[in-house]
Design an enzyme around this catalytic site. Structure first.
Site, PDB file in Angstrom:
ATOM      1  N   SER A  96      15.687  24.688  18.966  1.00 18.17           N
ATOM      2  CA  SER A  96      16.193  23.254  19.185  1.00 18.17           C
ATOM      3  C   SER A  96      15.972  22.890  17.666  1.00 18.17           C
ATOM      4  O   SER A  96      15.822  23.405  16.743  1.00 18.17           O
ATOM      5  CB  SER A  96      15.043  22.497  19.923  1.00 18.17           C
ATOM      6  OG  SER A  96      14.031  22.402  19.165  1.00 18.17           O
ATOM      7  N   LYS A  97      16.832  21.798  17.486  1.00 19.45           N
ATOM      8  CA  LYS A  97      16.842  21.178  16.185  1.00 19.45           C
ATOM      9  C   LYS A  97      15.466  20.794  15.720  1.00 19.45           C
ATOM     10  O   LYS A  97      15.148  20.944  14.470  1.00 19.45           O
ATOM     11  CB  LYS A  97      17.627  19.650  16.577  1.00 19.45           C
ATOM     12  CG  LYS A  97      17.426  18.810  15.432  1.00 19.45           C
ATOM     13  CD  LYS A  97      18.013  17.403  15.757  1.00 19.45           C
ATOM     14  CE  LYS A  97      17.803  16.161  15.029  1.00 19.45           C
ATOM     15  NZ  LYS A  97      16.218  16.019  14.633  1.00 19.45           N
ATOM     16  N   ARG A  98      14.428  20.458  16.489  1.00 18.80           N
ATOM     17  CA  ARG A  98      13.317  20.337  15.927  1.00 18.80           C
ATOM     18  C   ARG A  98      12.415  21.440  15.214  1.00 18.80           C
ATOM     19  O   ARG A  98      11.871  21.205  14.318  1.00 18.80           O
ATOM     20  CB  ARG A  98      12.339  19.834  17.164  1.00 18.80           C
ATOM     21  CG  ARG A  98      12.636  18.296  17.748  1.00 18.80           C
ATOM     22  CD  ARG A  98      11.380  17.924  19.060  1.00 18.80           C
ATOM     23  NE  ARG A  98      10.582  17.257  18.308  1.00 18.80           N
ATOM     24  CZ  ARG A  98      10.564  15.915  17.902  1.00 18.80           C
ATOM     25  NH1 ARG A  98      11.892  15.536  18.194  1.00 18.80           N
ATOM     26  NH2 ARG A  98       9.824  15.130  17.471  1.00 18.80           N
TER      27      ARG A  98
END
Length: 508
Positions: free
Chosen positions: A261-263
């Site tokens: 994910s982006k995180r």
RNA sequence: GCCGCGUUGGUCAAUCGGCUAAGACGCCUCUCUUUCACGGAGGAAUGACGGGUUCGACUCCCGUACGCGGUACCA
């Protein structure tokens, strides 16, 4: 199905940055289409009005363009099966939903989201299915009159598929083989939402039919809802027209577990999106591979190998090579962890392989950002050629090449301190003067002059190499020092030596 | 919980019953270069577990474990 034209589609929803997993899905679609002289279509799946993000669609198109994955049909270029934005096809879906109701394969449901939520809170395993639909507020439990009444008074409703009981749905997945589902396990999915928009389930099937899609390549997360799609094909268009399915393995995060994910990128310091994405609501920018200094060739190459390989051991492929080598049979079943180190290795390889002219303009952007004055393209290209094997990301050209355009402000004196002597000083002074006569100004001649000056002071050339590097570069790095001098030019080289001599004597 | 999918070194992975189990990234050592890289040579490191089937299983089958995905009027 096999005799038809190959038509595949990449169908993102415009909700934000384009995730590298999305790019890979687009890539595999593209490769398959090109390999079989088919069409690669971009379809925007924007049926969720609450998640619409302005600018996201244009951004996705730019990302695809950067990667070299140009669609043959799409919202920005049109095509014979448009419109390619689902929000613009809103009116085509309802008729199919109503057709299903008439056929008895779907029904109206008047339960409010709040009511359903409450039910789910009461029973965590609550599903809207054969076991529960009899107790809920829908056209199966209500009388025809009541239903008409509700409809007339404009009460919000959704249309849900009526999942048959005790049926086994078998699908053939090009990557996974035969997969079976028990219809009792899948719920009565919403097909048409209260706002009149279709859900993904209805929209994919209708659009894949209308757009004559032959193969569906999509992420593995769609596998569990495929039985719904198969049923819809059966009810609406006949399974004979159904596309082939291929569910792609997920791209996993490098540490721990789960899909990338982006995180994860923010946390671990690497990009996840193809290009910089600025959230129009918060103004926050998330870094992309492009701005991080990746070449599209490397990005695409790296993604292609994340879940596929041709079995030969070759790792560097151009897009064209990928097109000819690609095969569904060699796509893996299991998810692959993203490895940023390997991604950088791909970029390094591509920087070394490609002619510098190819990424000249991109590199200039990096120099401009740092406000480093550049000379003409010809010199810049010679510089890039000289240092490219030392650069992993395009931004590394700054660090490795800055000194060609800006004289060093500070010197790494630790290297020269032990070697410096009056004799050394004299040799450099002498050499600097001798440089005046060097003609033509070429590395070899510059070196000869230095050897001569060193001998006069009974020094060895090698003793002077490192100090000279510090004079011209400022630090202990860079290409062969006489080549640096050659590129710097006579005037600049002599100037830097004189300047350094002053600084060195102050410290010596 | 239920359903589905998956499981070869730290990571990407080859192998489609014969394995002394490729290759790449990363890591380590040496070498080249009196810089930093590049290049070259070498090294450590792998079949989740348990049963079958078979002359022979990493490869086939069945369990178990673990991981992931799904289980929304999101896609």
């Amino acid at each position: 199905m096999s005799s038809r034209e190959i038509r595949v589609r990449f169908a993102p929803s415009p909700t934000g940055g384009l995730h590298l997993g999305g790019v890979r899905t687009a890539l595999y679609n593209f490769l398959f289409a090109r390999k079989h002289q088919g069409k690669f279509i971009l379809r925007i799946e924007d049926t969720d009005q609450t998640r619409f993000v302005p600018g996201a669609e244009e951004y996705i198109i730019r990302c695809l363009e950067w990667c070299g994955l140009k669609p043959d049909e799409g919202p920005h270029i049109g095509g014979p099966f448009g419109p390619y934005r689902q929000s613009e096809r809103k009116n085509v879906y309802a008729q199919y939903a109503h057709q299903l109701v008439e056929q008895g394969h779907a029904y109206y449901a008047f339960d409010t989201p709040e009511e359903l939520e409450a039910l789910r809170r009461q029973q965590p395993n609550f599903q809207y299915d054969a076991t529960t639909r009899g107790q809920l507020k829908n056209s199966l439990t209500l009388s025809a009159k009541e239903v008409q009444h509700y409809l007339h008074e404009g009460r919000p409703y959704v249309i849900r598929i009526r999942m048959p009981e005790n049926k086994t749905i078998r699908i053939h997945d090009l990557i996974r083989g035969e997969v079976e589902f028990d219809t009792n396990q899948v719920d009565d999915k919403v097909l048409l939402k209260a706002d009149g928009m279709p859900t993904y389930h209805l929209a994919v099937v209708v659009d894949d039919y209308l757009m004559q899609i032959s193969h569906v390549f999509r992420g593995e997360e769609w596998l569990p809802s495929t039985p719904v799609h198969v049923l819809l094909w059966e009810y609406l268009f006949g399974k004979a027209h159904m596309p082939e399915w291929a569910h792609l393995p997920l791209i996993l995060r490098p540490d721990g577990h789960g899909k990338l994910s982006k995180r994860d990128g923010d946390r671990l310091g690497f990009p996840v999106y193809a290009m910089d994405w600025t959230d129009p609501f918060t103004g926050e920018t998330t870094r992309g591979f492009r701005e991080m200094g990746f070449l599209p060739e490397a990005f695409v190459n790296m993604l292609a190998l994340l879940g596929w390989n041709d079995g030969s051991g070759q790792e560097i492929f151009t897009l064209d090579e990928l097109v000819t080598r690609f095969s569904i049979e060699r796509i893996h079943k299991s998810g692959a962890r993203f490895d940023f180190e390997k991604a950088k290795w791909f970029n390094h390889e591509w920087i070394k392989r490609l002619p510098v002219k190819h990424y000249l303009e991109e590199v200039k952007i990096f120099f401009k950002q740092q406000h480093i004055p550049l000379s003409d393209d010809e010199k810049l290209m010679r510089v890039l050629e000289l240092i490219k094997e030392r650069c992993t990301l395009l931004g590394d050209f700054i660090e490795q090449g800055k000194f060609f355009f800006v004289a060093p402000e500070t010197y790494d004196l630790s290297v020269i301190q032990k070697k410096w002597s009056p004799g050394m000083q004299a040799a450099f002074e002498e050499w600097e003067k001798a440089l005046e006569q060097v003609e033509p100004w070429e590395a070899e001649n510059i070196e000869h002059a230095l050897i001569a000056a060193a001998e006069k002071q009974e020094l060895k050339k090698n003793d002077m190499l490192l100090p000279l590097r510090i004079m011209l570069v400022g630090g202990k790095f860079g290409p062969p020092v006489f080549q640096i001098a050659e590129l710097l030019g006579k005037v600049e080289t002599r100037q830097r030596i004189r300047k350094a001599l002053v600084a060195f004597s102050r410290h010596g």
